[in-house]
Design a protein around this motif. Structure first.
Motif, PDB file in Angstrom:
ATOM      1  N   ASP B 318       1.332  -4.508 -17.958  1.00 38.11           N
ATOM      2  CA  ASP B 318       0.939  -5.328 -16.800  1.00 38.11           C
ATOM      3  C   ASP B 318       2.084  -6.234 -16.371  1.00 38.11           C
ATOM      4  OD1 ASP B 318       0.643  -6.643 -19.187  1.00 38.11           O
ATOM      5  OD2 ASP B 318      -0.914  -7.998 -18.397  1.00 38.11           O
ATOM      6  N   GLU B 319       2.769  -6.762 -17.375  1.00 34.93           N
ATOM      7  CA  GLU B 319       3.879  -7.666 -17.065  1.00 34.93           C
ATOM      8  C   GLU B 319       5.013  -6.902 -16.361  1.00 34.93           C
ATOM      9  OE1 GLU B 319       6.977 -10.200 -19.621  1.00 34.93           O
ATOM     10  OE2 GLU B 319       4.941 -10.117 -20.483  1.00 34.93           O
ATOM     11  N   ASN B 320       5.337  -5.754 -16.962  1.00 36.20           N
ATOM     12  CA  ASN B 320       6.407  -4.931 -16.377  1.00 36.20           C
ATOM     13  C   ASN B 320       6.074  -4.508 -14.960  1.00 36.20           C
ATOM     14  OD1 ASN B 320       7.828  -5.123 -18.721  1.00 36.20           O
ATOM     15  ND2 ASN B 320       7.126  -3.146 -19.548  1.00 36.20           N
ATOM     16  N   LEU B 321       4.803  -4.155 -14.801  1.00 37.29           N
ATOM     17  CA  LEU B 321       4.346  -3.687 -13.484  1.00 37.29           C
ATOM     18  C   LEU B 321       4.466  -4.793 -12.452  1.00 37.29           C
ATOM     19  CD1 LEU B 321       3.194  -0.958 -12.571  1.00 37.29           C
ATOM     20  CD2 LEU B 321       0.924  -1.957 -12.733  1.00 37.29           C
ATOM     21  N   THR B 322       4.038  -5.983 -12.831  1.00 41.93           N
ATOM     22  CA  THR B 322       4.115  -7.129 -11.916  1.00 41.93           C
ATOM     23  C   THR B 322       5.564  -7.406 -11.538  1.00 41.93           C
ATOM     24  OG1 THR B 322       2.293  -8.010 -13.224  1.00 41.93           O
ATOM     25  CG2 THR B 322       3.232  -9.473 -11.562  1.00 41.93           C
ATOM     26  N   GLN B 323       6.421  -7.325 -12.573  1.00 41.62           N
ATOM     27  CA  GLN B 323       7.841  -7.574 -12.335  1.00 41.62           C
ATOM     28  C   GLN B 323       8.416  -6.520 -11.367  1.00 41.62           C
ATOM     29  OE1 GLN B 323      10.057  -7.601 -15.967  1.00 41.62           O
ATOM     30  NE2 GLN B 323      11.527  -9.072 -15.200  1.00 41.62           N
ATOM     31  N   LEU B 324       8.029  -5.284 -11.655  1.00 42.05           N
ATOM     32  CA  LEU B 324       8.507  -4.162 -10.833  1.00 42.05           C
ATOM     33  C   LEU B 324       8.077  -4.333  -9.381  1.00 42.05           C
ATOM     34  CD1 LEU B 324       9.830  -1.229 -11.172  1.00 42.05           C
ATOM     35  CD2 LEU B 324       7.485  -0.415 -11.085  1.00 42.05           C
ATOM     36  N   LEU B 325       6.805  -4.719  -9.225  1.00 41.48           N
ATOM     37  CA  LEU B 325       6.273  -4.864  -7.875  1.00 41.48           C
ATOM     38  C   LEU B 325       6.944  -6.015  -7.131  1.00 41.48           C
ATOM     39  CD1 LEU B 325       2.457  -4.197  -8.475  1.00 41.48           C
ATOM     40  CD2 LEU B 325       4.182  -2.639  -7.587  1.00 41.48           C
ATOM     41  N   SER B 326       7.334  -7.046  -7.865  1.00 41.32           N
ATOM     42  CA  SER B 326       7.962  -8.188  -7.193  1.00 41.32           C
ATOM     43  C   SER B 326       9.422  -7.878  -6.852  1.00 41.32           C
ATOM     44  CB  SER B 326       7.885  -9.431  -8.074  1.00 41.32           C
ATOM     45  OG  SER B 326       8.637  -9.199  -9.244  1.00 41.32           O
ATOM     46  N   VAL B 327      10.066  -7.036  -7.693  1.00 41.23           N
ATOM     47  CA  VAL B 327      11.477  -6.703  -7.436  1.00 41.23           C
ATOM     48  C   VAL B 327      11.592  -5.795  -6.219  1.00 41.23           C
ATOM     49  CG1 VAL B 327      13.478  -5.446  -8.354  1.00 41.23           C
ATOM     50  CG2 VAL B 327      12.256  -7.071  -9.789  1.00 41.23           C
ATOM     51  N   ASN B 328      10.785  -4.742  -6.203  1.00 48.80           N
ATOM     52  CA  ASN B 328      10.898  -3.775  -5.106  1.00 48.80           C
ATOM     53  C   ASN B 328      10.222  -4.283  -3.836  1.00 48.80           C
ATOM     54  OD1 ASN B 328      12.416  -1.529  -6.181  1.00 48.80           O
ATOM     55  ND2 ASN B 328      10.771  -1.478  -7.693  1.00 48.80           N
ATOM     56  N   MET B 329      10.388  -3.472  -2.849  1.00 51.48           N
ATOM     57  CA  MET B 329       9.923  -3.930  -1.544  1.00 51.48           C
ATOM     58  C   MET B 329       8.444  -3.636  -1.305  1.00 51.48           C
ATOM     59  SD  MET B 329      12.866  -3.255   1.180  1.00 51.48           S
ATOM     60  CE  MET B 329      12.649  -1.522   1.225  1.00 51.48           C
ATOM     61  N   VAL B 330       7.731  -3.363  -2.376  1.00 49.74           N
ATOM     62  CA  VAL B 330       6.315  -3.053  -2.178  1.00 49.74           C
ATOM     63  C   VAL B 330       5.599  -4.235  -1.546  1.00 49.74           C
ATOM     64  CG1 VAL B 330       5.971  -1.257  -3.886  1.00 49.74           C
ATOM     65  CG2 VAL B 330       5.972  -3.628  -4.594  1.00 49.74           C
ATOM     66  N   PHE B 331       4.545  -3.986  -0.904  1.00 52.56           N
ATOM     67  CA  PHE B 331       3.776  -4.969  -0.119  1.00 52.56           C
ATOM     68  C   PHE B 331       4.493  -5.360   1.177  1.00 52.56           C
ATOM     69  CE2 PHE B 331       1.911  -6.356  -4.343  1.00 52.56           C
ATOM     70  CZ  PHE B 331       0.698  -5.738  -4.121  1.00 52.56           C
ATOM     71  N   SER B 332       5.793  -4.864   1.330  1.00 51.42           N
ATOM     72  CA  SER B 332       6.492  -5.252   2.562  1.00 51.42           C
ATOM     73  C   SER B 332       6.567  -4.046   3.490  1.00 51.42           C
ATOM     74  CB  SER B 332       7.898  -5.746   2.233  1.00 51.42           C
ATOM     75  OG  SER B 332       8.746  -4.648   2.028  1.00 51.42           O
ATOM     76  N   ALA B 333       6.494  -4.327   4.778  1.00 50.10           N
ATOM     77  CA  ALA B 333       6.470  -3.252   5.773  1.00 50.10           C
ATOM     78  C   ALA B 333       7.741  -2.423   5.735  1.00 50.10           C
ATOM     79  CB  ALA B 333       6.278  -3.855   7.166  1.00 50.10           C
ATOM     80  N   GLY B 334       8.830  -3.007   5.234  1.00 42.67           N
ATOM     81  CA  GLY B 334      10.103  -2.282   5.186  1.00 42.67           C
ATOM     82  C   GLY B 334      10.052  -1.038   4.325  1.00 42.67           C
ATOM     83  N   ALA B 335       9.150  -1.004   3.365  1.00 43.06           N
ATOM     84  CA  ALA B 335       9.063   0.160   2.476  1.00 43.06           C
ATOM     85  C   ALA B 335       8.359   1.345   3.142  1.00 43.06           C
ATOM     86  CB  ALA B 335       8.316  -0.232   1.214  1.00 43.06           C
ATOM     87  N   ILE B 336       7.596   1.045   4.193  1.00 45.86           N
ATOM     88  CA  ILE B 336       6.804   2.124   4.826  1.00 45.86           C
ATOM     89  C   ILE B 336       7.694   3.251   5.357  1.00 45.86           C
ATOM     90  CG2 ILE B 336       5.143   2.658   6.666  1.00 45.86           C
ATOM     91  CD1 ILE B 336       4.067  -0.238   6.221  1.00 45.86           C
ATOM     92  N   PRO B 337       8.707   2.926   6.204  1.00 43.40           N
ATOM     93  CA  PRO B 337       9.545   4.033   6.686  1.00 43.40           C
ATOM     94  C   PRO B 337      10.302   4.739   5.564  1.00 43.40           C
ATOM     95  CG  PRO B 337      10.368   1.917   7.496  1.00 43.40           C
ATOM     96  CD  PRO B 337       9.062   1.658   6.844  1.00 43.40           C
ATOM     97  N   LEU B 338      10.663   3.972   4.525  1.00 39.45           N
ATOM     98  CA  LEU B 338      11.395   4.602   3.415  1.00 39.45           C
ATOM     99  C   LEU B 338      10.533   5.644   2.713  1.00 39.45           C
ATOM    100  CD1 LEU B 338      13.340   1.705   1.667  1.00 39.45           C
ATOM    101  CD2 LEU B 338      14.257   3.600   3.002  1.00 39.45           C
ATOM    102  N   ILE B 339       9.289   5.264   2.455  1.00 39.81           N
ATOM    103  CA  ILE B 339       8.375   6.201   1.782  1.00 39.81           C
ATOM    104  C   ILE B 339       8.076   7.394   2.690  1.00 39.81           C
ATOM    105  CG2 ILE B 339       6.001   6.464   0.930  1.00 39.81           C
ATOM    106  CD1 ILE B 339       6.296   3.635  -0.237  1.00 39.81           C
ATOM    107  N   PHE B 340       7.860   7.083   3.976  1.00 40.67           N
ATOM    108  CA  PHE B 340       7.591   8.165   4.929  1.00 40.67           C
ATOM    109  C   PHE B 340       8.773   9.135   4.936  1.00 40.67           C
ATOM    110  CE2 PHE B 340       8.543   9.896   9.103  1.00 40.67           C
ATOM    111  CZ  PHE B 340       7.430  10.683   9.296  1.00 40.67           C
ATOM    112  N   TRP B 341       9.991   8.588   5.057  1.00 42.09           N
ATOM    113  CA  TRP B 341      11.184   9.425   5.160  1.00 42.09           C
ATOM    114  C   TRP B 341      11.376  10.262   3.895  1.00 42.09           C
ATOM    115  CZ3 TRP B 341      14.107  12.299   7.674  1.00 42.09           C
ATOM    116  CH2 TRP B 341      15.387  12.655   7.265  1.00 42.09           C
ATOM    117  N   GLN B 342      11.101   9.657   2.750  1.00 37.15           N
ATOM    118  CA  GLN B 342      11.226  10.377   1.468  1.00 37.15           C
ATOM    119  C   GLN B 342      10.301  11.605   1.468  1.00 37.15           C
ATOM    120  OE1 GLN B 342      12.992  10.504  -1.142  1.00 37.15           O
ATOM    121  NE2 GLN B 342      11.632  11.776  -2.415  1.00 37.15           N
ATOM    122  N   ASN B 343       9.031  11.391   1.868  1.00 37.91           N
ATOM    123  CA  ASN B 343       8.065  12.499   1.869  1.00 37.91           C
ATOM    124  C   ASN B 343       8.416  13.551   2.922  1.00 37.91           C
ATOM    125  OD1 ASN B 343       6.541  11.401  -0.179  1.00 37.91           O
ATOM    126  ND2 ASN B 343       5.262  10.204   1.211  1.00 37.91           N
TER     127      ASN B 343
END
Lengths: 309, 471
Positions: B318-343
């Motif tokens: 849980d701790e690692n996950l929270t840390q991971l989520l705070s480091v990456n751009m998750v929850f931010s709109a900027g990640a949406i095009p990145l994920i879309f483009w990857q797929n």
């Protein structure tokens, strides 16, 4: 026989052949005339079931070109524009190969091939590599290939174009013999004298459309009008006023000659001659002016172009 | 049936005779069959001696079957040239038309030429490989085990057929040998990649993977032969406009197929896209099968690549996950095009590899993704993390992403199938463009919107669920 109705071919959006109708009864020769790119080759390819018509139908030797393609090809002998021989084979091997493809036994193909090679003066070159053949010899061998399986219908594209006069005569005689033996022949040619000599019917194709199709006599009549006659006179025509019988019109006159157009030569010519003599004109010669196929072709093409404009 | 094969035999016999009358063909065949294997024998001996000095004989041992493959491959590579010459050369010299005027059927001519372009060179290849093996025995080199030898012989045979079948497909699109040679890079480059892949597998010593390679090449070859039969049509062979790239015509065919005759977007969705989806029924079923297969393979890989997660790591999850989520751009709109483009990029890759393999390799990206998913779920459950928990973070966006991937992959499969189906009256290019338009319809109409929604969920919803489950 060859029959076609509404035969049409599109290549993508390009209309190559536009609703052509043809009918060549058994034992007749049709000369298909047209400029380069007029649609002759596409028509022949549809009649040999190589190209599928976009519309219309055709039957060759009694077989439908779409539904009975293999039978059509088995019944037709084709001399193509490009002869496409195999340079490393000799004529005997070449003819045996094609004979086999036309479902002939090797022994029969060889026998028939030898006869035809003899007939067309190629017997001495039978063991020579085809790559060493002259242009005329190649054309003759391609014709032999087309005749090998004794087809009921022949589609010949420029059969004498590369030949010397002697060979061309030989081939024309062969075509006449084939015609008299009941073969139906479609002849694509630019050699109008050849067409005139060999053909019973003439069809002129322009921009994919048949603009004229009839017997040679009728074509001449339709396109060039009634027969023309020329009278050569002994004296000079000083102040002579024409007094001509019905159905005869004076076309041209020179110092000592007159040219007439005669609707019904059988009836009108004797009257015309009598009339000339009664008018004290001394007739030296009186003969028909030949309307060549070339005049017919050029006239038809000109008319076709005018109609399109 | 035997009598139906007779015209093919006549054609093949003539072509083989013709080949053996040309010194330009005989010379490389003799050289590659009877001289080259001895050079390879010498190379093998030298390598074995050299590596033995350093106690690394395993390297040379692995080279012995590789050299066998090369000895076999060189003669069959000539078959590509012969096939191009046989098919396009006849067109160029106009000797094809008299053949087309005979009662022979298209497939009979195709088969005759296929056999004549393949068999002599294949026999030369077998002979070369036999000479190489005999040379090894004479040099007292230990022969590779029988399974590897069988694999090399099978691969050589199938590759020869594949290249010739590919050459036929190329030939239908060219009217000159020059143009065909230029187009043959579409065969040479994938073949070179294939050889590299095979070499790698051989060095690795992974025989089961090499059988998978054999199976893939067999499937691609069958498809290539099928495509060849489908498009080796008299009409297409005599086309003389195919050397010109008609961009406007291509665009017209593509847009006509894409739009259909729909007058509104609604009608396009209902009628045009609906009809396309109907055509995709079987490819969808096949993709689903691949999907299941991929998951099962991934799951079974846990036995081969086990990974134990320590209790401490699980406790800190849980701790690692929270840390991971705070480091990456998750929850931010900027990640949406990145994920879309990857797929989207993965599905584009599926299209590209699918084009070169008539759809076969187009299933690999989705299969690999599912294999990774299957591996992860199994691995984590083996480590005490319930599969349901893992699925809860995969499925919210996965329920949209996976069907989108299935549809896109099915469209790629359909593309291969359409190309391999005879379509009288249509050229290869026309069929290909229409199939590409079908793929584009599925992508634009369904897959892209689904990928956008999936990316939104993956950024905005999935991380919250992950936190809820593991937090």
């Amino acid at each position: 026989m060859i029959e076609a109705e509404g035969l049409t071919k599109y290549f993508d959006d390009f209309l190559a052949v536009d609703h052509i109708d043809l009918k060549v009864p058994q034992g007749q020769v049709l000369a298909l005339l047209g400029k380069n790119g007029a649609g002759k080759t596409t028509t022949v390819r549809m009649l040999t079931s190589i190209l599928r018509p976009s519309a219309g139908w055709a039957r060759v030797a009694g077989f439908d070109v779409v539904n009975d393609a293999a039978n059509v090809r088995g019944a037709v002998g084709v001399l193509t524009e490009h002869h496409g021989l195999y340079a490393r084979m000799n004529s005997v091997e070449y003819l045996e190969f094609f004979g086999n493809l036309y479902r002939m036994k090797s022994v029969d193909a060889r026998k028939r091939g030898d006869e035809l090679l003899e007939m067309f003066g190629l017997a001495e070159a039978r063991k020579k590599r085809l790559g060493e053949y002259s242009k005329g010899m190649r054309q003759k061998l391609a014709l032999v290939r087309a005749l090998l399986h004794d087809p009921a219908v022949l589609l010949l594209d420029e059969p004498t174009s590369a030949m010397d006069p002697e060979s061309a005569r030989l081939v024309r005689d062969a075509i006449l013999t084939l015609r008299s033996s009941g073969r139906t022949i479609l002849l694509c040619t630019h050699n109008l004298a050849e067409g005139e000599e060999l053909a019973d019917q003439v069809a002129i194709i322009q921009n994919g459309r048949i603009i004229l199709h009839n017997t040679l006599e009728n074509v001449k009549k339709t396109l060039l009008g009634p027969a023309e006659y020329e009278a050569r006179l002994a004296g000079v025509l000083n102040g002579w006023q024409p007094n001509l019988p019905a159905g005869v019109t004076l076309q041209e006159r020179g110092e000592n000659w007159l040219r007439f157009r005669v609707d019904d030569p059988q009836t009108a010519n004797p009257i015309l001659l009598r009339s000339l003599i009664e008018q004290h004109l001394e007739v030296v010669t009186f003969q028909e002016i030949e309307h060549s196929l070339e005049m017919v072709f050029l006239g038809a093409v000109r008319q076709g172009e005018e109609a399109q404009e | 049936m035997i009598s139906a094969l007779y015209p093919s035999w006549i054609v093949a016999r003539r072509e083989v005779r013709d080949q053996f009358r040309d010194w330009r063909i005989i010379f490389p065949i003799v050289g590659l069959t009877l001289v080259f294997p001895f050079i390879m024998n010498w190379t093998a001996r030298q390598m074995l001696d050299f590596t033995a000095d350093y106690g690394a004989t395993i390297i040379a041992d692995r080279m012995v079957p590789f050299l066998l493959m090369i000895v076999g491959f060189f003669p069959i590579s000539v078959s590509l040239v012969i096939a191009l010459e046989s098919f396009v050369g006849e067109k160029e010299r106009s000797s094809i038309e008299p053949l087309l005027n005979t009662p022979m059927q298209d497939w009979q001519l195709y088969l005759g030429k296929l056999v004549s372009s393949t068999i002599p060179l294949l026999f030369s290849s077998y002979l070369g490989m036999t000479v190489y093996l005999v040379g090894l025995v004479m040099n007292k080199v230990v022969l590779p085990e029988f399974e590897i030898l069988a694999q090399v012989f099978v691969l050589t045979t199938v590759q020869a057929l594949m290249m010739v079948a590919g050459a036929v497909v190329v030939s239908t699109q060219a009217t000159s040998v020059r143009a065909a040679n230029l187009l043959s890079s579409f065969i040479v480059i994938p073949s070179a990649f294939l050889i590299q892949w095979e070499s790698l597998t051989m060095f690795w010593g992974d025989k089961s993977t090499l059988w998978w390679v054999v199976a893939t090449v067999v499937v691609v070859t069958i498809l290539l032969v099928r495509v060849g039969v489908a498009h080796f049509q008299r009409e297409e062979l005599l086309g003389n406009e195919i050397d010109v790239l008609k961009v406007r015509w291509m665009w017209r065919v593509f847009t006509r197929a894409f739009r259909g005759n729909a007058r509104s977007v609604g009608e396009w969705y209902r009628r045009i896209l609906g009809a396309t989806l109907k055509r995709l029924t079987l490819p969808i079923a096949m993709t689903l099968l691949v999907l299941v297969l991929g998951t099962m393979i991934g799951s079974s890989m846990v036995d081969r690549f086990p990974l134990l997660i320590s209790e401490e790591q699980i406790e800190n999850l849980d701790e690692n996950l929270t840390q991971l989520l705070s480091v990456n751009m998750v929850f931010s709109a900027g990640a949406i095009p990145l994920i879309f483009w990857q797929n989207f990029r993965v599905l584009l890759l599926a299209l590209i590899v699918g084009i070169f393999s008539f759809g076969v390799l187009g299933v690999l990206p989705v299969m690999a993704t599912m294999a990774v998913g299957g591996y992860l779920v199994t691995l984590l459950s083996l480590n005490g993390i319930p599969a349901l928990n893992v699925l809860m973070i995969l499925l919210p966006h996965g329920v949209i992403e996976i069907p989108a991937a299935v549809l896109a992959t099915a469209a790629v499969l359909q593309m291969g199938a359409v190309l391999a189906t005879p379509t009288p009256g249509k050229t290869f290019g026309e069929v290909w463009l229409e199939a590409l338009a079908d793929w584009a319809k599925v992508m634009v109409g369904i897959v892209i919107p689904m990928l956008v929604v999936a990316a939104l969920i993956e950024v905005l919803v999935t991380p919250r669920i992950a936190l809820m489950v593991f937090g």
